[in-house]
Design a protein around this motif. Structure first.
Motif, PDB file in Angstrom:
ATOM      1  N   GLU A   1      -4.559   1.939 -13.451  1.00 31.55           N
ATOM      2  CA  GLU A   1      -4.528   3.220 -12.740  1.00 31.55           C
ATOM      3  C   GLU A   1      -4.875   3.084 -11.268  1.00 31.55           C
ATOM      4  O   GLU A   1      -4.547   3.968 -10.461  1.00 31.55           O
ATOM      5  CB  GLU A   1      -5.486   4.212 -13.413  1.00 31.55           C
ATOM      6  N   SER A   2      -5.542   2.008 -10.901  1.00 33.45           N
ATOM      7  CA  SER A   2      -5.938   1.847  -9.500  1.00 33.45           C
ATOM      8  C   SER A   2      -4.738   1.659  -8.577  1.00 33.45           C
ATOM      9  O   SER A   2      -4.870   1.796  -7.357  1.00 33.45           O
ATOM     10  CB  SER A   2      -6.911   0.676  -9.333  1.00 33.45           C
ATOM     11  N   LYS A   3      -3.563   1.372  -9.134  1.00 36.54           N
ATOM     12  CA  LYS A   3      -2.363   1.199  -8.297  1.00 36.54           C
ATOM     13  C   LYS A   3      -2.037   2.471  -7.516  1.00 36.54           C
ATOM     14  O   LYS A   3      -1.386   2.414  -6.463  1.00 36.54           O
ATOM     15  CB  LYS A   3      -1.170   0.788  -9.138  1.00 36.54           C
ATOM     16  N   ASN A   4      -2.490   3.613  -8.025  1.00 36.49           N
ATOM     17  CA  ASN A   4      -2.223   4.888  -7.353  1.00 36.49           C
ATOM     18  C   ASN A   4      -3.190   5.161  -6.205  1.00 36.49           C
ATOM     19  O   ASN A   4      -3.062   6.179  -5.525  1.00 36.49           O
ATOM     20  CB  ASN A   4      -2.308   6.033  -8.367  1.00 36.49           C
ATOM     21  N   TYR A   5      -4.137   4.238  -5.972  1.00 36.32           N
ATOM     22  CA  TYR A   5      -5.166   4.466  -4.963  1.00 36.32           C
ATOM     23  C   TYR A   5      -5.206   3.380  -3.888  1.00 36.32           C
ATOM     24  O   TYR A   5      -6.066   3.427  -3.017  1.00 36.32           O
ATOM     25  CB  TYR A   5      -6.542   4.567  -5.630  1.00 36.32           C
ATOM     26  N   VAL A   6      -4.302   2.410  -3.959  1.00 34.80           N
ATOM     27  CA  VAL A   6      -4.308   1.347  -2.946  1.00 34.80           C
ATOM     28  C   VAL A   6      -3.766   1.885  -1.627  1.00 34.80           C
ATOM     29  O   VAL A   6      -2.937   2.803  -1.605  1.00 34.80           O
ATOM     30  CB  VAL A   6      -3.488   0.117  -3.399  1.00 34.80           C
ATOM     31  N   ASN A   7      -4.242   1.294  -0.533  1.00 32.11           N
ATOM     32  CA  ASN A   7      -3.756   1.737   0.773  1.00 32.11           C
ATOM     33  C   ASN A   7      -2.348   1.189   1.030  1.00 32.11           C
ATOM     34  O   ASN A   7      -1.834   0.364   0.270  1.00 32.11           O
ATOM     35  CB  ASN A   7      -4.723   1.327   1.894  1.00 32.11           C
ATOM     36  N   PHE A   8      -1.737   1.668   2.094  1.00 30.79           N
ATOM     37  CA  PHE A   8      -0.336   1.308   2.375  1.00 30.79           C
ATOM     38  C   PHE A   8      -0.163  -0.188   2.544  1.00 30.79           C
ATOM     39  O   PHE A   8       0.792  -0.784   2.022  1.00 30.79           O
ATOM     40  CB  PHE A   8       0.132   2.033   3.647  1.00 30.79           C
ATOM     41  N   PHE A   9      -1.104  -0.833   3.236  1.00 30.80           N
ATOM     42  CA  PHE A   9      -0.990  -2.274   3.475  1.00 30.80           C
ATOM     43  C   PHE A   9      -1.009  -3.051   2.166  1.00 30.80           C
ATOM     44  O   PHE A   9      -0.163  -3.910   1.914  1.00 30.80           O
ATOM     45  CB  PHE A   9      -2.113  -2.749   4.390  1.00 30.80           C
ATOM     46  N   MET A  10      -2.003  -2.750   1.312  1.00 29.63           N
ATOM     47  CA  MET A  10      -2.108  -3.469   0.046  1.00 29.63           C
ATOM     48  C   MET A  10      -0.937  -3.151  -0.869  1.00 29.63           C
ATOM     49  O   MET A  10      -0.451  -4.023  -1.602  1.00 29.63           O
ATOM     50  CB  MET A  10      -3.423  -3.143  -0.652  1.00 29.63           C
ATOM     51  N   ARG A  11      -0.474  -1.917  -0.847  1.00 28.58           N
ATOM     52  CA  ARG A  11       0.692  -1.555  -1.665  1.00 28.58           C
ATOM     53  C   ARG A  11       1.896  -2.378  -1.255  1.00 28.58           C
ATOM     54  O   ARG A  11       2.673  -2.854  -2.100  1.00 28.58           O
ATOM     55  CB  ARG A  11       0.998  -0.068  -1.508  1.00 28.58           C
ATOM     56  N   THR A  12       2.042  -2.609   0.050  1.00 29.79           N
ATOM     57  CA  THR A  12       3.155  -3.409   0.551  1.00 29.79           C
ATOM     58  C   THR A  12       3.012  -4.865   0.151  1.00 29.79           C
ATOM     59  O   THR A  12       3.975  -5.501  -0.292  1.00 29.79           O
ATOM     60  CB  THR A  12       3.237  -3.294   2.092  1.00 29.79           C
ATOM     61  N   VAL A  13       1.799  -5.416   0.302  1.00 30.30           N
ATOM     62  CA  VAL A  13       1.552  -6.821  -0.066  1.00 30.30           C
ATOM     63  C   VAL A  13       1.845  -7.040  -1.546  1.00 30.30           C
ATOM     64  O   VAL A  13       2.517  -8.005  -1.934  1.00 30.30           O
ATOM     65  CB  VAL A  13       0.099  -7.223   0.260  1.00 30.30           C
ATOM     66  N   ILE A  14       1.329  -6.144  -2.380  1.00 24.56           N
ATOM     67  CA  ILE A  14       1.544  -6.283  -3.825  1.00 24.56           C
ATOM     68  C   ILE A  14       3.025  -6.175  -4.158  1.00 24.56           C
ATOM     69  O   ILE A  14       3.570  -6.966  -4.937  1.00 24.56           O
ATOM     70  CB  ILE A  14       0.733  -5.226  -4.597  1.00 24.56           C
ATOM     71  N   SER A  15       3.684  -5.210  -3.553  1.00 28.14           N
ATOM     72  CA  SER A  15       5.109  -5.001  -3.829  1.00 28.14           C
ATOM     73  C   SER A  15       5.955  -6.203  -3.428  1.00 28.14           C
ATOM     74  O   SER A  15       6.881  -6.596  -4.151  1.00 28.14           O
ATOM     75  CB  SER A  15       5.594  -3.750  -3.091  1.00 28.14           C
ATOM     76  N   LEU A  16       5.642  -6.812  -2.293  1.00 26.85           N
ATOM     77  CA  LEU A  16       6.457  -7.915  -1.779  1.00 26.85           C
ATOM     78  C   LEU A  16       6.112  -9.262  -2.406  1.00 26.85           C
ATOM     79  O   LEU A  16       7.007 -10.091  -2.630  1.00 26.85           O
ATOM     80  CB  LEU A  16       6.298  -8.006  -0.262  1.00 26.85           C
ATOM     81  N   PHE A  17       4.832  -9.496  -2.684  1.00 30.60           N
ATOM     82  CA  PHE A  17       4.408 -10.846  -3.057  1.00 30.60           C
ATOM     83  C   PHE A  17       3.715 -10.964  -4.416  1.00 30.60           C
ATOM     84  O   PHE A  17       3.704 -12.054  -5.008  1.00 30.60           O
ATOM     85  CB  PHE A  17       3.454 -11.402  -1.986  1.00 30.60           C
ATOM     86  N   LEU A  18       3.120  -9.888  -4.911  1.00 31.48           N
ATOM     87  CA  LEU A  18       2.255 -10.008  -6.083  1.00 31.48           C
ATOM     88  C   LEU A  18       2.627  -9.045  -7.209  1.00 31.48           C
ATOM     89  O   LEU A  18       1.849  -8.852  -8.147  1.00 31.48           O
ATOM     90  CB  LEU A  18       0.791  -9.745  -5.677  1.00 31.48           C
ATOM     91  N   LYS A  19       3.814  -8.484  -7.135  1.00 35.18           N
ATOM     92  CA  LYS A  19       4.213  -7.438  -8.087  1.00 35.18           C
ATOM     93  C   LYS A  19       4.101  -7.920  -9.532  1.00 35.18           C
ATOM     94  O   LYS A  19       3.502  -7.255 -10.388  1.00 35.18           O
ATOM     95  CB  LYS A  19       5.638  -6.995  -7.794  1.00 35.18           C
ATOM     96  N   ASP A  20       4.663  -9.090  -9.829  1.00 34.16           N
ATOM     97  CA  ASP A  20       4.659  -9.586 -11.206  1.00 34.16           C
ATOM     98  C   ASP A  20       3.257  -9.923 -11.687  1.00 34.16           C
ATOM     99  O   ASP A  20       2.917  -9.700 -12.853  1.00 34.16           O
ATOM    100  CB  ASP A  20       5.568 -10.814 -11.333  1.00 34.16           C
TER     101      ASP A  20
END
Length: 208
Positions: A111-130
């Motif tokens: 559930e914490s995915k809905n609370y990450v900031n824009f920078f971390m959301r971008t990092v996770i989406s681009l590099f750490l999604k899986d």
């Protein structure tokens, strides 16, 4: 206290080994590269794999608390975290294990995915999604099990020194700020929590 540390060869795991020994605890450390762990009279090193029931049993059978600190540099799809969870649950059931299990995932899992900031959301989406998809699966498996779990979600990890001034956030709420935190500070929290066990069956975020 006998502390079992799974994923002890580097990062948070290695920091946890060092800090636990400094505080006088006995440590059993499991890693695929245990030669990276300095020798100590109160340390048992097990060179093995956290997805192996045999290696997991050897590591946790006499533990008063388990720390799961496994990480991976693999940015492709992985089942490592859920595989470890399944192994731990199976072995825990066989041993009738009742001691606390403190598990590192990351802020952005569950559930914490809905609370990450824009920078971390971008990092996770681009590099750490899986990785984060599988960390979420790990959380779900563990929290539905009979283990006495605690999920710890640090922010972005750094190699900075321990400060002991980090924030411990046990509630997700609008405006929550979870930024960087050193691996040494995460380890500090883990050892302190192993000793005091304040957040069993809770999700905790860590940030400087």
């Amino acid at each position: 206290m006998n502390i079992a540390i799974i994923g002890a060869g580097a990062g948070i795991g290695l920091e946890s080994v060092i800090q636990a020994l400094e505080k006088g605890h006995n440590v059993t450390a499991l890693s695929t590269k245990s030669d990276h762990i300095p020798d100590h009279p109160n340390l048992i090193k097990i060179n093995g794999n956290a997805t192996s029931s045999i290696d997991m049993t050897k590591t946790i059978k006499n533990a008063d608390v388990i720390l799961i600190t496994v990480g991976t540099k693999n940015k492709k799809a992985t089942t490592l975290f859920s595989d470890i969870a399944e192994t731990l649950i199976k072995v825990g059931r066989e041993l009738n294990f009742s001691s606390p299990v403190l598990i590192i995932t990351g802020f952005g899992a569950g559930e914490s995915k809905n609370y990450v900031n824009f920078f971390m959301r971008t990092v996770i989406s681009l590099f750490l999604k899986d990785q984060y998809i599988n960390k979420t699966e790990m959380e779900e498996l563990i929290t539905k099990s009979n283990l006495r779990w605690e999920i710890i979600r640090p922010g972005m990890l750094t190699n900075g020194s321990a400060t002991s001034t980090y924030k411990v956030l046990s509630r997700l709420q609008r405006g929550i700020k979870v930024g960087k935190i050193s691996r040494a500070d995460v380890a500090n929290f883990l050892i302190d929590e192993a000793e005091n066990q304040r957040f069993i069956h809770q999700y905790v975020a860590l940030s400087n």
